[in-house]
Structures are given as structure tokens and as C-alpha cells.
Scaffold this motif. Structure first.
Motif, short mmCIF file in Angstrom:
data_model
loop_
_atom_site.label_atom_id
_atom_site.label_comp_id
_atom_site.label_asym_id
_atom_site.label_seq_id
_atom_site.Cartn_x
_atom_site.Cartn_y
_atom_site.Cartn_z
N GLN A 74 -9.18 -5.34 -9.91
CA GLN A 74 -10.34 -5.49 -9.01
C GLN A 74 -10.26 -6.80 -8.23
O GLN A 74 -10.57 -6.85 -7.04
CB GLN A 74 -11.65 -5.44 -9.81
CG GLN A 74 -12.00 -4.07 -10.33
CD GLN A 74 -12.46 -3.12 -9.24
OE1 GLN A 74 -12.71 -3.48 -8.10
NE2 GLN A 74 -12.54 -1.85 -9.59
N ARG A 75 -9.84 -7.87 -8.90
CA ARG A 75 -9.70 -9.17 -8.22
C ARG A 75 -8.64 -9.09 -7.13
O ARG A 75 -8.85 -9.57 -6.01
CB ARG A 75 -9.33 -10.26 -9.22
CG ARG A 75 -9.11 -11.60 -8.58
CD ARG A 75 -8.77 -12.68 -9.57
NE ARG A 75 -8.45 -13.90 -8.86
CZ ARG A 75 -7.95 -14.97 -9.43
NH1 ARG A 75 -7.75 -15.01 -10.74
NH2 ARG A 75 -7.67 -16.04 -8.71
N LYS A 113 -7.62 -6.45 -5.53
CA LYS A 113 -8.14 -5.62 -4.44
C LYS A 113 -9.10 -6.41 -3.56
O LYS A 113 -9.08 -6.30 -2.33
CB LYS A 113 -8.84 -4.39 -5.01
CG LYS A 113 -9.37 -3.46 -3.94
CD LYS A 113 -10.12 -2.29 -4.52
CE LYS A 113 -10.69 -1.45 -3.39
NZ LYS A 113 -11.76 -0.59 -3.84
N ALA A 114 -9.94 -7.23 -4.17
CA ALA A 114 -10.94 -8.00 -3.42
C ALA A 114 -10.32 -9.15 -2.62
O ALA A 114 -10.78 -9.45 -1.52
CB ALA A 114 -11.99 -8.53 -4.38
N GLU A 115 -9.29 -9.77 -3.17
CA GLU A 115 -8.75 -10.99 -2.55
C GLU A 115 -7.57 -10.77 -1.62
O GLU A 115 -7.33 -11.58 -0.73
CB GLU A 115 -8.36 -12.00 -3.64
CG GLU A 115 -9.54 -12.53 -4.42
CD GLU A 115 -9.15 -13.52 -5.49
OE1 GLU A 115 -7.99 -14.00 -5.51
OE2 GLU A 115 -10.01 -13.84 -6.33
N ASP A 133 -5.46 -5.53 2.69
CA ASP A 133 -5.49 -4.12 2.28
C ASP A 133 -4.15 -3.42 2.52
O ASP A 133 -4.09 -2.37 3.16
CB ASP A 133 -6.61 -3.40 3.03
CG ASP A 133 -6.92 -2.03 2.46
OD1 ASP A 133 -6.60 -1.80 1.28
OD2 ASP A 133 -7.45 -1.19 3.20
N ARG A 135 -1.12 -6.72 -1.97
CA ARG A 135 -1.70 -6.56 -3.31
C ARG A 135 -0.67 -6.80 -4.39
O ARG A 135 -0.94 -7.45 -5.40
CB ARG A 135 -2.33 -5.17 -3.44
CG ARG A 135 -3.61 -5.07 -2.62
CD ARG A 135 -4.24 -3.72 -2.72
NE ARG A 135 -5.50 -3.70 -1.99
CZ ARG A 135 -6.29 -2.66 -1.89
NH1 ARG A 135 -5.95 -1.52 -2.47
NH2 ARG A 135 -7.41 -2.73 -1.22
N GLN A 192 -10.20 6.86 -6.26
CA GLN A 192 -9.46 5.67 -5.82
C GLN A 192 -8.07 5.64 -6.46
O GLN A 192 -7.78 4.78 -7.29
CB GLN A 192 -10.24 4.41 -6.18
CG GLN A 192 -11.58 4.31 -5.49
CD GLN A 192 -12.26 3.00 -5.81
OE1 GLN A 192 -11.62 1.97 -5.97
NE2 GLN A 192 -13.57 3.03 -5.90
#
Length: 86
Positions: free
Chosen positions: A9-10, A12-14, A17, A22, A63
Motif C-alpha cells: 500500500q505504501r 502504491k501511494a508513494e 503509477d 513501484r 485490484q
């Protein structure tokens, strides 16, 4: 496993895209260094294959790319490079 999901999750957020961004961030967070060209190629192939596998085996997964990223993070923290210090 809960922590691996948090790592994914981190990332993906930081990260941007893209699978490459990633992968590079996940690698840097786990190993504390940038991945080599060979490592990037292997990681991108893993993400591509794993995303396709999730799509075919779990069509209701909303997802699949995130699930594949979680699997990558799990593989990274399970690796000898993470578990053992030279």
C-alpha cells in the motif's frame, strides 16, 4: 503478511503509477539500495506474470496489480538478501 500488505500500500501511494516505479521503490525500501538493471528486468517480468495470474485465477479481484505488488513485496522480504546481512 499484514505488514507486507502495508508495504505494498505504501509503495502504491508513494511511487508513480508505473510497474517500474513501484518495483524500484519496493526494492529500495526492502534492501536500502537501487535495483540493478537485471533486477529491474526480473522484477518487471514477475509483476507482469503475477498480475496476469491473479486476473486469470481470481477474476473478482478488483485490484490485480495491487495483489501482484503484494506478492512481490512478500517475495522480497522472504529473500536471503533481506533475511541475512553479509
Amino acid at each position: 503478511i499484514r505488514h507486507v500488505g502495508g508495504l505494498a500500500q505504501r509503495v502504491k501511494a508513494e511511487a508513480d503509477d508505473t510497474p517500474a516505479a513501484r518495483f524500484a521503490l519496493a526494492w529500495r525500501l526492502v534492501f536500502g539500495r537501487k535495483p540493478s538493471g537485471t533486477e529491474i528486468q526480473a522484477g518487471l517480468k514477475f509483476l507482469e506474470n503475477e498480475t496476469a495470474s491473479v486476473r486469470s485465477s481470481s477474476p473478482k479481484d478488483a485490484q490485480p496489480a495491487l495483489t501482484a505488488l503484494t506478492h512481490l513485496c512478500h517475495a522480497l522480504v522472504s529473500s536471503n538478501g533481506f533475511l541475512y546481512v553479509d
